[in-house]
Scaffold this active site. Structure first.
Site, PDB file in Angstrom:
ATOM      1  CE1 TYR A  40       3.034  -1.175   7.969  1.00 31.97           C
ATOM      2  CE2 TYR A  40       3.548   1.337   8.399  1.00 31.97           C
ATOM      3  CZ  TYR A  40       2.737   0.214   7.598  1.00 31.97           C
ATOM      4  OH  TYR A  40       2.071   0.795   6.753  1.00 31.97           O
TER       5      TYR A  40
ATOM      6  CD  GLU B 117      -8.127  -3.134   8.793  1.00 38.56           C
ATOM      7  OE1 GLU B 117      -7.247  -2.410   9.486  1.00 38.56           O
ATOM      8  OE2 GLU B 117      -7.552  -3.857   7.942  1.00 38.56           O
TER       9      GLU B 117
ATOM     10  CD  GLN C 109       0.815  -4.894   8.853  1.00 39.73           C
ATOM     11  OE1 GLN C 109      -0.237  -5.304   8.988  1.00 39.73           O
ATOM     12  NE2 GLN C 109       0.981  -4.358   7.684  1.00 39.73           N
TER      13      GLN C 109
ATOM     14  CG  HIS D  68      -8.492   2.130   6.251  1.00 39.20           C
ATOM     15  ND1 HIS D  68      -7.729   0.829   6.342  1.00 39.20           N
ATOM     16  CD2 HIS D  68      -9.198   1.977   7.335  1.00 39.20           C
ATOM     17  CE1 HIS D  68      -7.826   0.389   7.409  1.00 39.20           C
ATOM     18  NE2 HIS D  68      -8.635   1.006   8.121  1.00 39.20           N
TER      19      HIS D  68
END
Ligand code: FAD
Length: 286
Positions: free
Chosen positions: A144, A17, A175, A78
Site C-alpha cells: 500500500y 488484473e 494498491q 488471489h
C-alpha cells in the site's frame, strides 16, 4: 512458470488484473473479454478472489485456469484468508494444484462489519507461511503506497510488510494510486526496511466516474488536482472521460518506467478496449 522468475529479466514486467463474473452470470459471460485481454500477451494475469461480495470464490480458479490452460497466459490466483479455516485454504490449494495454477497472491481480505473473522489466519503473512509449507507455490503479497487503512502509521505498515516477505512472499503488487510521488516515497521506505523483492505498481485507468469514486472510497487513494480536474471536466462525457483516463494512466506508466519500476500491474476492470489502448501506448517502453 513462476512469476518471481519473470522479474529476473532485464525489462519492466507488465501484468493485468481481471475479476470473475458474479454468481448470477454464467462463467462463460467473460470468456470473450478474456480472449481479447489475453491476446495482448501480458506477462501474467491475476484473478481476484471474492472481491465485491458473494459467491465468486471457486470462480477464481476456473478463470485462472481458463487464462493459463486455454488462453496461454500465465495466471495468478488471489486468495484471501480472514474468513477461511485451514480446511478451506487446503481445499483451495488442492483446486489450484489440480488446475495447474502455482502462483498465488496471498491476502488477508477485508474485515467485514458483522462478520466474525475465523481464527486460523490473522494476517496475510500467516497465509504466506502456510502456503509456503505446502510446497510448490510462488507467493505474491499486496502492498500500500499510501499506507493500509488499518495501519498505525507508514513505518508500522512497512515493518508489517516485511513480515510478509519473511513468511515467503517473493514479490509485491501495489494498491492503485494516482500520484506517483506517493509510490516513490513508499519504495524508499521499503528499501530502508530491507525489503528487496520486486514491487509492481498498481495502475487503474479511469473508465467511469462512479467506479473510481467507489474504488477511492474503498482504498483511500489520494486524488491529485490534475486528476480531479479531469474527472470534473468530463463528468458528463463518458467517452471523453475514458480517453482522458487512458491518457492519465499512460503518463503515470511512462514516468514509472523511466524511474525504473519493477513492473506495472494494470487493473483492467475486464475492459479489453482500455487494456489494448494502454498496451499499444507503452509496449515499446517496457
Ligand atoms: P495484511 O498484509 O495482513 O495487512 C492488513 C493490516 O494488518 C495492515 O494494516 C498491516 O499493516 C497489518 N499487519 C500485517 N501484518 C501484521 C502483523 N504481523 N502484526 C500487526 N499488524 C500487521 N481483497 C479481496 O477480498 N480479494 C482480492 O482479490 C483482493 N485483491 C487485492 C489485490 C491487491 C494488489 C491489493 C493491494 C489488495 C487486494 N485486496 C483484495 C484487498 C485486501 O484484501 C485488503 O486491502 C485487506 O484489508 C488487507 O489485505 P492484506 O493481504 O494486505 O493484509
Amino acid at each position: 512458470m513462476k512469476i518471481s522468475d519473470i522479474f529476473n529479466k532485464d525489462r519492466t514486467v507488465f501484468s493485468f488484473e481481471v475479476f470473475p463474473p458474479k454468481r448470477t452470470s454464467p462463467i462463460e459471460s467473460v470468456y470473450g473479454k478474456l480472449e481479447e485481454i489475453c491476446a495482448l500477451k501480458p506477462d501474467f494475469i491475476s484473478v481476484t478472489y471474492g472481491a465485491g461480495g458473494s459467491g465468486e470464490k471457486n470462480r477464481t480458479c476456473e478463470i485462472a485456469s481458463k487464462i493459463k490452460n486455454d488462453l496461454g497466459v500465465e495466471a495468478v490466483a488471489h486468495l484471501t484468508c480472514v474468513n477461511s479455516t485451514r480446511e478451506d485454504i487446503d481445499r483451495n490449494l488442492e483446486q489450484f494444484k489440480d488446475s495447474n495454477i502455482n502462483n498465488i497472491l496471498a491476502l488477508r481480505g477485508d474485515i467485514v462489519e458483522g462478520v466474525e473473522p475465523k481464527k486460523d489466519f490473522v494476517y496475510a503473512s500467516d497465509l504466506c507461511a502456510y502456503i509456503k509449507g505446502k510446497g510448490d507455490f510462488d507467493i505474491a503479497g499486496a502492498c500500500y503506497p499510501e499506507v493500509h487503512g488499518e495501519a498505525e502509521n507508514e513505518v508500522e505498515d512497512v515493518l508489517n510488510l516485511r513480515k510478509k516477505i519473511e513468511a515467503g512472499a517473493e514479490h509485491l503488487i501495489s494498491q492503485l494510486f494516482f500520484d506517483n510521488s506517493a509510490f516513490y516515497r513508499f519504495v524508499e521506505r521499503t528499501k530502508i526496511a530491507g525489503i528487496n523483492v520486486p514491487i509492481e505498481a498498481g495502475i487503474m485507468p479511469v473508465t467511469n466516474k462512479k467506479q473510481i469514486e467507489r474504488m477511492v472510497s474503498m482504498c483511500g487513494a489520494s486524488l491529485p488536482a490534475k486528476f480531479a480536474k479531469i474527472m470534473q471536466k468530463y463528468d458528463t462525457k463518458p467517452e471523453a472521460l475514458r480517453d482522458a483516463g487512458i491518457a492519465y494512466a499512460v503518463e503515470q506508466i511512462v514516468d514509472l518506467i523511466a524511474n525504473g519500476v519493477d513492473g506495472i500491474h494494470l487493473y483492467t476492470m475486464n475492459n479489453p478496449y482500455v487494456a489494448r489502448k494502454i498496451t499499444e501506448a507503452i509496449s515499446n517502453l517496457l
